[in-house]
Design a protein around this motif. Structure first.
Motif, PDB file in Angstrom:
ATOM      1  N   ASP A   1     -79.781  46.553 114.998  1.00 24.97           N
ATOM      2  CA  ASP A   1     -80.553  45.978 113.795  1.00 24.97           C
ATOM      3  C   ASP A   1     -79.977  45.465 112.797  1.00 24.97           C
ATOM      4  OD1 ASP A   1     -82.883  47.755 114.738  1.00 24.97           O
ATOM      5  OD2 ASP A   1     -81.318  49.372 114.378  1.00 24.97           O
ATOM      6  N   LYS A   2     -78.757  45.541 112.587  1.00 29.27           N
ATOM      7  CA  LYS A   2     -77.891  44.576 111.564  1.00 29.27           C
ATOM      8  C   LYS A   2     -77.813  43.325 112.147  1.00 29.27           C
ATOM      9  CE  LYS A   2     -75.372  48.253 109.487  1.00 29.27           C
ATOM     10  NZ  LYS A   2     -73.935  48.758 109.178  1.00 29.27           N
TER      11      LYS A   2
ATOM     12  N   LEU B   1     -70.527  43.664 110.066  1.00 31.50           N
ATOM     13  CA  LEU B   1     -70.843  43.351 111.554  1.00 31.50           C
ATOM     14  C   LEU B   1     -69.379  43.373 112.300  1.00 31.50           C
ATOM     15  CD1 LEU B   1     -73.531  40.685 111.718  1.00 31.50           C
ATOM     16  CD2 LEU B   1     -73.652  43.300 112.392  1.00 31.50           C
ATOM     17  N   MET B   2     -68.460  42.731 111.722  1.00 29.25           N
ATOM     18  CA  MET B   2     -67.035  42.525 112.384  1.00 29.25           C
ATOM     19  C   MET B   2     -66.259  43.883 112.233  1.00 29.25           C
ATOM     20  SD  MET B   2     -65.618  38.742 111.548  1.00 29.25           S
ATOM     21  CE  MET B   2     -65.858  38.750 109.890  1.00 29.25           C
TER      22      MET B   2
ATOM     23  N   GLY C   1     -81.070  35.529 108.876  1.00 27.26           N
ATOM     24  CA  GLY C   1     -80.726  34.944 107.997  1.00 27.26           C
ATOM     25  C   GLY C   1     -79.960  35.644 106.571  1.00 27.26           C
ATOM     26  N   GLY C   2     -80.075  36.899 106.952  1.00 25.76           N
ATOM     27  CA  GLY C   2     -79.754  38.081 105.843  1.00 25.76           C
ATOM     28  C   GLY C   2     -78.360  37.771 105.552  1.00 25.76           C
ATOM     29  N   THR C   3     -77.804  38.423 104.433  1.00 24.08           N
ATOM     30  CA  THR C   3     -76.416  38.258 103.915  1.00 24.08           C
ATOM     31  C   THR C   3     -75.694  39.495 103.939  1.00 24.08           C
ATOM     32  OG1 THR C   3     -77.041  38.203 101.662  1.00 24.08           O
ATOM     33  CG2 THR C   3     -76.642  35.914 102.822  1.00 24.08           C
ATOM     34  N   ASP C   4     -76.711  40.739 103.924  1.00 23.72           N
ATOM     35  CA  ASP C   4     -76.255  41.973 103.662  1.00 23.72           C
ATOM     36  C   ASP C   4     -77.275  42.869 104.299  1.00 23.72           C
ATOM     37  OD1 ASP C   4     -74.419  44.159 103.293  1.00 23.72           O
ATOM     38  OD2 ASP C   4     -73.746  43.125 101.125  1.00 23.72           O
ATOM     39  N   TYR C   5     -76.964  44.285 104.570  1.00 26.78           N
ATOM     40  CA  TYR C   5     -77.552  45.311 105.164  1.00 26.78           C
ATOM     41  C   TYR C   5     -77.439  46.630 104.582  1.00 26.78           C
ATOM     42  CZ  TYR C   5     -80.580  47.175 109.134  1.00 26.78           C
ATOM     43  OH  TYR C   5     -81.495  47.802 109.906  1.00 26.78           O
TER      44      TYR C   5
END
Length: 299
Positions: free
Chosen positions: A95-96, A212-213, A103-107
């Motif tokens: 999902d992330k 993510l990393m 194009g999202g920068t955060d979640y």
């Protein structure tokens, strides 16, 4: 439901089809920012077409146009993309990745902590300011060097040169330099016992890229999502953003190169960590003078 405060404040748009959620965001944010609340993706796009916006808080599950679709429209229609923070009840890595690919920068996962939300907004606005004026080519693809006969040379050179790296920064800079030869748009994370460092070829890593990393750490298998490849060892994570999805042969060769680079870099990082641990243990050993002082005091 719309609310505006002083124009000198950063302008945040909250997008959610549930009025109660919008009211909560408004109450939390209005002391610090100018806040505009809308209840659909279309309203958000219409607003962005008419007014400058510094950041978007985006619900994911909405009727007619979900948050991912709205974010893709923002990315395609606005060259100076405002940061988009997704607010979702979904917690899976996939999902992330969907949010990042859109194009999202955060979640952030709902229900989110108020302090965490304020912190995420500030971090994303700071990154936006640092990248102000920079133009990024989101349509470029990774490729092999001009001479196909020598396409492995940069990897071989890396495997030899990394033996001379004695710190995370040295290893990261060498790895990014090698990735640049293949036109990779990449982010890199190196972890040790007490520190996590993030690096990027083109700009500051977005908070979602860092998340993510971190989330992929220790995964034995690479995660593939469209043009994205996310792979990791126990101490290094690598995010490639521009894999050539239309050329299967080139894609496969580049993926093999990435795996080789990651394996070599991880082996060297293990050695660097071991050297640091040995040096720390050596420095903690008492000197001959301290032994002598202790012996005299006992008498």
């Amino acid at each position: 439901l719309r609310k505006g405060v002083f124009m000198t404040k950063k302008h945040i748009v909250a997008v959610d089809d549930t009025p109660a959620n919008l009211l909560l965001v408004l109450r939390v944010m209005e002391k610090h920012y100018k806040v505009t609340c809308v209840q659909s993706g279309k309203e958000c796009l219409d607003l962005l077409a008419e007014h400058p916006v510094d950041l978007v808080l985006m619900d994911v599950v909405m009727p007619k146009m979900n948050g991912y679709e709205c974010c893709r429209h923002i990315r395609d229609d606005h060259p100076l993309l405002p940061p988009v923070i997704f607010l979702s009840g979904q917690t899976r890595l996939e999902d992330k990745l969907r949010g990042y690919a859109a194009g999202g920068t955060d979640y952030l996962t709902k229900p989110c902590d108020i302090e965490e939300l304020l912190s995420k907004v500030k971090i994303n606005l700071d990154v936006k300011d640092k990248n102000k004026g920079r133009q990024f080519d989101y349509n470029s693809y990774a490729t092999l060097p001009m001479s196909q006969e020598q396409d492995l040379d940069p990897v071989q050179q890396f495997s030899h040169a990394c033996l001379n790296c004695n710190s995370k920064d040295e290893l990261a800079n060498l790895m990014l330099k090698t990735l640049q030869v293949f036109n990779f748009n990449a982010c890199l994370q190196i972890r040790s016992n007490h520190q996590t460092l993030n690096y990027s070829l083109t700009d500051n890593c977005a908070p979602l890229e860092n998340s993510l990393m971190t989330g992929i750490a220790g995964y034995a298998k690479a995660t593939v999502f469209g043009r994205l490849i996310l792979c990791a060892s126990n101490c290094i994570s690598l995010l490639i953003k521009n894999m050539p999805t239309e050329d299967d042969l080139l894609y496969g060769r580049l993926k093999d190169l990435v795996n080789t680079l990651l394996a070599n870099a991880s082996n060297r990082m293990d050695r660097i960590k071991l050297n640091v641990e040995c040096e720390q243990k050596f420095n903690k050993q008492p000197s001959k003078e301290s032994f002598a002082r202790a012996w005299k005091s006992d008498w």
